[in-house]
Design an enzyme around this catalytic site. Structure first.
Site, PDB file in Angstrom:
ATOM      1  N   GLU A 175       0.884  -1.175   0.000  1.00 21.40           N
ATOM      2  CA  GLU A 175       0.000   0.000   0.000  1.00 21.40           C
ATOM      3  C   GLU A 175       0.911   1.211   0.000  1.00 21.40           C
ATOM      4  O   GLU A 175       1.495   1.577   1.024  1.00 21.40           O
ATOM      5  CB  GLU A 175      -0.927  -0.024   1.226  1.00 21.40           C
ATOM      6  CG  GLU A 175      -2.102   0.923   1.116  1.00 21.40           C
ATOM      7  CD  GLU A 175      -1.837   2.277   1.746  1.00 21.40           C
ATOM      8  OE1 GLU A 175      -1.468   3.208   0.979  1.00 21.40           O
ATOM      9  OE2 GLU A 175      -1.973   2.415   2.956  1.00 21.40           O
ATOM     10  N   CYS A 207      -2.248   9.249   2.936  1.00 22.85           N
ATOM     11  CA  CYS A 207      -1.945   8.717   1.609  1.00 22.85           C
ATOM     12  C   CYS A 207      -3.080   8.930   0.617  1.00 22.85           C
ATOM     13  O   CYS A 207      -2.847   9.019  -0.592  1.00 22.85           O
ATOM     14  CB  CYS A 207      -1.583   7.242   1.698  1.00 22.85           C
ATOM     15  SG  CYS A 207      -2.848   6.211   2.449  1.00 22.85           S
TER      16      CYS A 207
END
Length: 363
Positions: A136, A170
């Protein structure tokens, strides 16, 4: 048919013995988890919970800036009765620990939340040992604002989600690609909302945004704003450090952004909203898909036709339509392209920690 039976899409001839087929899911094995500093509790549990649920033991290497949270989570699980061999928390020099864990034959799965640069290194190391991985990685969240967007709904949410955690997220909405029909009004209202936020100590009543985590991050954000201004962009609000104690940077809105600017190509990871004027959906999609990352993306429109076209053409692992809340326990969380591969959350998050065995038995 009379000649055979269809079993899981395959034809087994009737002259063969009857075949019983089972598909088993087994724990992948011990897991090495590497977590970042920006959400030390969430990111730790996003890996630990599905891994333990799948039957895997876990070794956690938290970020050097925030090791205490993972340690306390590990202790809480042990206090609750988790077998001591099921969880370990280690910290120290990141490269030494990651090299040792990834190479260890006992580790069969590697999960990382981090930057694309680190992801390439970790994935390459894991690949040498043919180990399962979940990556990720970073993003650069595009927000397509169509000409029919409901600004009354959008602007307050944009202020809340852009400056959450000082933009150190993010999936933070970053590139606001705004249709010409609503561009000027959107910029004015977003700047007003950002300027009204209260900066301060997160433990003080009324604080809405705290500091950046590191001085280096503060300097990077300041450099991006200066670069944009030097290339013709306009700082609508903010754009500078606040005070001389701590790493406070004012909530910032910059309009007139163009593709060659530094902030448009590197993830800002700070409280900067970049606004790009768009002339139609085609131009908006071109900008949204311009970068080789695809983690979180957003669309604001009242048109089902526009929504469907963006779903079909946008290169992103996640898309929020008329909202910004992507991280839900029930749904997969992950990206495409340089934003990594694999998912956390949902049934997909459990599947990532399982290996498949097909058993066929002649009866």
């Amino acid at each position: 048919s009379e000649e055979g039976r269809r079993v899981y899409g395959r034809i087994v001839p009737s002259r063969a013995p009857s075949i019983h087929i089972s598909v088993l899911k087994k724990p992948a094995g011990p897991v090495a988890c590497f977590t970042p500093w920006n959400f030390p509790a969430w990111n730790t549990m996003q890996k630990v919970a599905p891994a333990l649920g799948a039957g895997c033991s876990v070794v956690i290497k938290p970020a050097s800036e925030t090791p205490g949270t993972a340690w306390m989570i590990g202790q809480a699980l042990l206090d609750a009765g988790l077998p001591p061999a099921a969880i370990s928390v280690v910290w120290g020099k990141t490269s030494d620990i990651s090299d040792a864990l990834i190479a260890a034959p006992e580790i069969r799965k590697v999960s990382l939340t981090g930057s694309t640069r680190v992801g390439r290194i970790v994935a390459a190391q894991a690949g040498q040992h043919l180990k399962k991985v979940t990556m990720e990685l970073g993003g650069h969240g595009p927000v397509i604002v169509a000409g029919d967007a409901d600004l009354d709904r959008l602007v307050p949410m944009a202020v809340q989600w852009k400056y959450r955690n000082a933009g150190q997220v993010c999936v933070s909405p970053t590139r606001f690609i705004v249709d010409d029909a609503v561009h000027d009004e959107f910029v004015t209202r977003l700047a007003e909302g950002a300027a009204a936020l209260k900066l301060g100590d997160g433990l003080e009543e009324g604080t809405q945004m705290g500091p950046l985590t590191q001085k280096a991050q503060l300097n990077q954000v300041a450099e991006m704003v200066a670069d944009a201004e030097s290339r013709g962009a306009k700082v609508e609000t903010g754009g500078a450090r606040v005070g001389n104690i701590g790493n406070f940077f004012a909530p910032t809105v910059v309009s007139g952004m163009t593709p060659e600017m530094l902030a448009m190509n590197e993830e800002p990871f700070g409280p900067i909203a970049l606004v790009i004027r768009s002339t139609g959906l085609e131009a908006a999609l071109t900008e949204a898909n311009r970068l080789p990352v695809g983690l979180g993306a957003y669309l604001f429109t009242r048109s089902m036709e526009v929504s469907q076209e963006v779903q079909d053409r946008l290169k992103s692992g996640m898309l929020g339509i008329n909202h910004f809340a992507l991280a839900l326990p029930e749904t997969p969380f992950g990206g495409v392209l340089d934003s990594g591969y694999g998912s956390e959350g949902g049934i997909e998050g459990i599947e990532a920690y399982l290996s498949t065995m097909t058993v066929t038995a002649a009866i």
